[in-house]
Design a protein around this motif. Sequence first.
Motif, PDB file in Angstrom:
ATOM      1  N   GLU A  13     -54.053  16.489 -88.710  1.00  0.00           N
ATOM      2  CA  GLU A  13     -52.628  16.651 -88.404  1.00  0.00           C
ATOM      3  C   GLU A  13     -51.765  16.248 -89.593  1.00  0.00           C
ATOM      4  O   GLU A  13     -50.767  16.901 -89.897  1.00  0.00           O
ATOM      5  CB  GLU A  13     -52.241  15.823 -87.173  1.00  0.00           C
ATOM      6  CG  GLU A  13     -52.797  16.359 -85.878  1.00  0.00           C
ATOM      7  CD  GLU A  13     -52.566  15.427 -84.703  1.00  0.00           C
ATOM      8  OE1 GLU A  13     -52.252  15.936 -83.621  1.00  0.00           O
ATOM      9  OE2 GLU A  13     -52.715  14.198 -84.856  1.00  0.00           O
ATOM     10  N   TRP A  60     -54.809  34.737 -80.346  1.00  0.00           N
ATOM     11  CA  TRP A  60     -54.294  33.630 -81.158  1.00  0.00           C
ATOM     12  C   TRP A  60     -52.778  33.766 -81.306  1.00  0.00           C
ATOM     13  O   TRP A  60     -52.045  32.783 -81.140  1.00  0.00           O
ATOM     14  CB  TRP A  60     -54.951  33.605 -82.542  1.00  0.00           C
ATOM     15  CG  TRP A  60     -54.593  32.351 -83.291  1.00  0.00           C
ATOM     16  CD1 TRP A  60     -55.320  31.211 -83.346  1.00  0.00           C
ATOM     17  CD2 TRP A  60     -53.403  32.111 -84.049  1.00  0.00           C
ATOM     18  NE1 TRP A  60     -54.655  30.262 -84.100  1.00  0.00           N
ATOM     19  CE2 TRP A  60     -53.468  30.797 -84.541  1.00  0.00           C
ATOM     20  CE3 TRP A  60     -52.279  32.866 -84.356  1.00  0.00           C
ATOM     21  CZ2 TRP A  60     -52.463  30.220 -85.320  1.00  0.00           C
ATOM     22  CZ3 TRP A  60     -51.275  32.290 -85.127  1.00  0.00           C
ATOM     23  CH2 TRP A  60     -51.381  30.985 -85.601  1.00  0.00           C
ATOM     24  N   ASP A  63     -50.956  32.791 -78.136  1.00  0.00           N
ATOM     25  CA  ASP A  63     -51.015  31.342 -77.914  1.00  0.00           C
ATOM     26  C   ASP A  63     -50.264  30.554 -78.973  1.00  0.00           C
ATOM     27  O   ASP A  63     -50.043  29.349 -78.808  1.00  0.00           O
ATOM     28  CB  ASP A  63     -52.475  30.871 -77.858  1.00  0.00           C
ATOM     29  CG  ASP A  63     -53.179  31.333 -76.594  1.00  0.00           C
ATOM     30  OD1 ASP A  63     -52.505  31.533 -75.561  1.00  0.00           O
ATOM     31  OD2 ASP A  63     -54.414  31.507 -76.636  1.00  0.00           O
ATOM     32  N   ARG A  74     -46.461  23.658 -75.798  1.00  0.00           N
ATOM     33  CA  ARG A  74     -47.614  23.240 -76.610  1.00  0.00           C
ATOM     34  C   ARG A  74     -47.490  21.777 -77.014  1.00  0.00           C
ATOM     35  O   ARG A  74     -48.459  21.031 -76.980  1.00  0.00           O
ATOM     36  CB  ARG A  74     -47.731  24.097 -77.875  1.00  0.00           C
ATOM     37  CG  ARG A  74     -48.506  25.350 -77.721  1.00  0.00           C
ATOM     38  CD  ARG A  74     -48.875  25.967 -79.046  1.00  0.00           C
ATOM     39  NE  ARG A  74     -47.785  26.087 -79.988  1.00  0.00           N
ATOM     40  CZ  ARG A  74     -46.928  27.103 -80.029  1.00  0.00           C
ATOM     41  NH1 ARG A  74     -47.035  28.092 -79.178  1.00  0.00           N
ATOM     42  NH2 ARG A  74     -45.972  27.134 -80.926  1.00  0.00           N
ATOM     43  N   GLU A  75     -46.291  21.393 -77.429  1.00  0.00           N
ATOM     44  CA  GLU A  75     -46.079  20.021 -77.879  1.00  0.00           C
ATOM     45  C   GLU A  75     -46.344  19.024 -76.745  1.00  0.00           C
ATOM     46  O   GLU A  75     -46.972  17.993 -76.953  1.00  0.00           O
ATOM     47  CB  GLU A  75     -44.650  19.873 -78.408  1.00  0.00           C
ATOM     48  CG  GLU A  75     -44.526  18.800 -79.459  1.00  0.00           C
ATOM     49  CD  GLU A  75     -43.197  18.883 -80.168  1.00  0.00           C
ATOM     50  OE1 GLU A  75     -42.160  18.587 -79.524  1.00  0.00           O
ATOM     51  OE2 GLU A  75     -43.194  19.237 -81.357  1.00  0.00           O
ATOM     52  N   SER A  77     -48.294  19.393 -74.187  1.00  0.00           N
ATOM     53  CA  SER A  77     -49.708  19.350 -73.814  1.00  0.00           C
ATOM     54  C   SER A  77     -50.613  18.963 -74.978  1.00  0.00           C
ATOM     55  O   SER A  77     -51.823  18.865 -74.820  1.00  0.00           O
ATOM     56  CB  SER A  77     -50.138  20.707 -73.241  1.00  0.00           C
ATOM     57  OG  SER A  77     -50.074  21.698 -74.229  1.00  0.00           O
ATOM     58  N   ARG A  79     -51.267  20.736 -77.682  1.00  0.00           N
ATOM     59  CA  ARG A  79     -52.009  21.862 -78.260  1.00  0.00           C
ATOM     60  C   ARG A  79     -51.392  22.269 -79.591  1.00  0.00           C
ATOM     61  O   ARG A  79     -50.207  22.108 -79.816  1.00  0.00           O
ATOM     62  CB  ARG A  79     -51.970  23.075 -77.315  1.00  0.00           C
ATOM     63  CG  ARG A  79     -52.729  22.857 -76.041  1.00  0.00           C
ATOM     64  CD  ARG A  79     -52.732  24.086 -75.138  1.00  0.00           C
ATOM     65  NE  ARG A  79     -51.391  24.420 -74.677  1.00  0.00           N
ATOM     66  CZ  ARG A  79     -50.753  25.571 -74.920  1.00  0.00           C
ATOM     67  NH1 ARG A  79     -51.333  26.522 -75.610  1.00  0.00           N
ATOM     68  NH2 ARG A  79     -49.545  25.776 -74.456  1.00  0.00           N
ATOM     69  N   ARG A  80     -52.226  22.806 -80.461  1.00  0.00           N
ATOM     70  CA  ARG A  80     -51.767  23.345 -81.742  1.00  0.00           C
ATOM     71  C   ARG A  80     -51.439  24.820 -81.558  1.00  0.00           C
ATOM     72  O   ARG A  80     -51.931  25.456 -80.621  1.00  0.00           O
ATOM     73  CB  ARG A  80     -52.856  23.184 -82.797  1.00  0.00           C
ATOM     74  CG  ARG A  80     -53.152  21.737 -83.154  1.00  0.00           C
ATOM     75  CD  ARG A  80     -54.157  21.621 -84.292  1.00  0.00           C
ATOM     76  NE  ARG A  80     -55.274  22.531 -84.199  1.00  0.00           N
ATOM     77  CZ  ARG A  80     -56.454  22.251 -83.674  1.00  0.00           C
ATOM     78  NH1 ARG A  80     -56.675  21.059 -83.171  1.00  0.00           N
ATOM     79  NH2 ARG A  80     -57.424  23.138 -83.651  1.00  0.00           N
ATOM     80  N   GLU A  83     -53.914  27.579 -79.982  1.00  0.00           N
ATOM     81  CA  GLU A  83     -54.866  26.957 -79.061  1.00  0.00           C
ATOM     82  C   GLU A  83     -54.485  27.340 -77.631  1.00  0.00           C
ATOM     83  O   GLU A  83     -53.353  27.130 -77.210  1.00  0.00           O
ATOM     84  CB  GLU A  83     -54.827  25.443 -79.232  1.00  0.00           C
ATOM     85  CG  GLU A  83     -55.916  24.701 -78.531  1.00  0.00           C
ATOM     86  CD  GLU A  83     -55.877  23.206 -78.828  1.00  0.00           C
ATOM     87  OE1 GLU A  83     -56.196  22.433 -77.916  1.00  0.00           O
ATOM     88  OE2 GLU A  83     -55.503  22.815 -79.956  1.00  0.00           O
ATOM     89  N   LYS A  85     -54.171  27.535 -73.511  1.00  0.00           N
ATOM     90  CA  LYS A  85     -53.982  26.577 -72.419  1.00  0.00           C
ATOM     91  C   LYS A  85     -55.304  26.403 -71.688  1.00  0.00           C
ATOM     92  O   LYS A  85     -56.089  27.345 -71.581  1.00  0.00           O
ATOM     93  CB  LYS A  85     -52.994  27.122 -71.377  1.00  0.00           C
ATOM     94  CG  LYS A  85     -51.593  27.227 -71.806  1.00  0.00           C
ATOM     95  CD  LYS A  85     -50.786  27.725 -70.617  1.00  0.00           C
ATOM     96  CE  LYS A  85     -49.545  28.436 -71.073  1.00  0.00           C
ATOM     97  NZ  LYS A  85     -48.786  28.973 -69.952  1.00  0.00           N
ATOM     98  N   ALA A  86     -55.502  25.214 -71.157  1.00  0.00           N
ATOM     99  CA  ALA A  86     -56.692  24.972 -70.342  1.00  0.00           C
ATOM    100  C   ALA A  86     -56.554  25.768 -69.048  1.00  0.00           C
ATOM    101  O   ALA A  86     -55.489  25.805 -68.443  1.00  0.00           O
ATOM    102  CB  ALA A  86     -56.831  23.489 -70.041  1.00  0.00           C
TER     103      ALA A  86
END
Length: 143
Positions: A13, A60, A63, A74-75, A77, A79-80, A83, A85-86
């Motif tokens: 990061e 990609w 997402d 994203r922020e 959760s 995630r980048r 990436e 979502k689950a």
Amino acid sequence: MSHEGIRFITEEEARRAQAAESELSVEAKTPAKVRVDKTGGTGMEIEWKDGHTSRWTFGWLRDACPCATCHDEREKSGRRPGEAKAKPQTLLPMYQAPPRPESVTPVGRYAISFHWNDGHQSGIYSWDYLRRHCGCAECATAP
């Protein structure tokens, strides 16, 4: 002493943040050719004026949507960009069509926009954003 509000980041990061702050050359963020394979559904490829080539799948890109709503989600959760979502664990998962653009539109001379098959269309993918998120092996190992 309390550490509330302090967020420790990984080395990866930190490297990405430093890269994001560095200025790219005009050639590095100016496309020479842009190819979007809507028919084949493979994704997008950009040949940059500095000779580098970047490729992204539509999954990609969807997402990594840079619009404010997707960025905030994203922020929150952790995630980048790019990436997924689950997926919720259910007995019978619902089919979801893979992301594909219904239309692709240039935005001035600085970006591209997609109208996705899920109805989303507010993301503006600047050339700078795309180049900074090139996922090729060369860019992944760059300092």
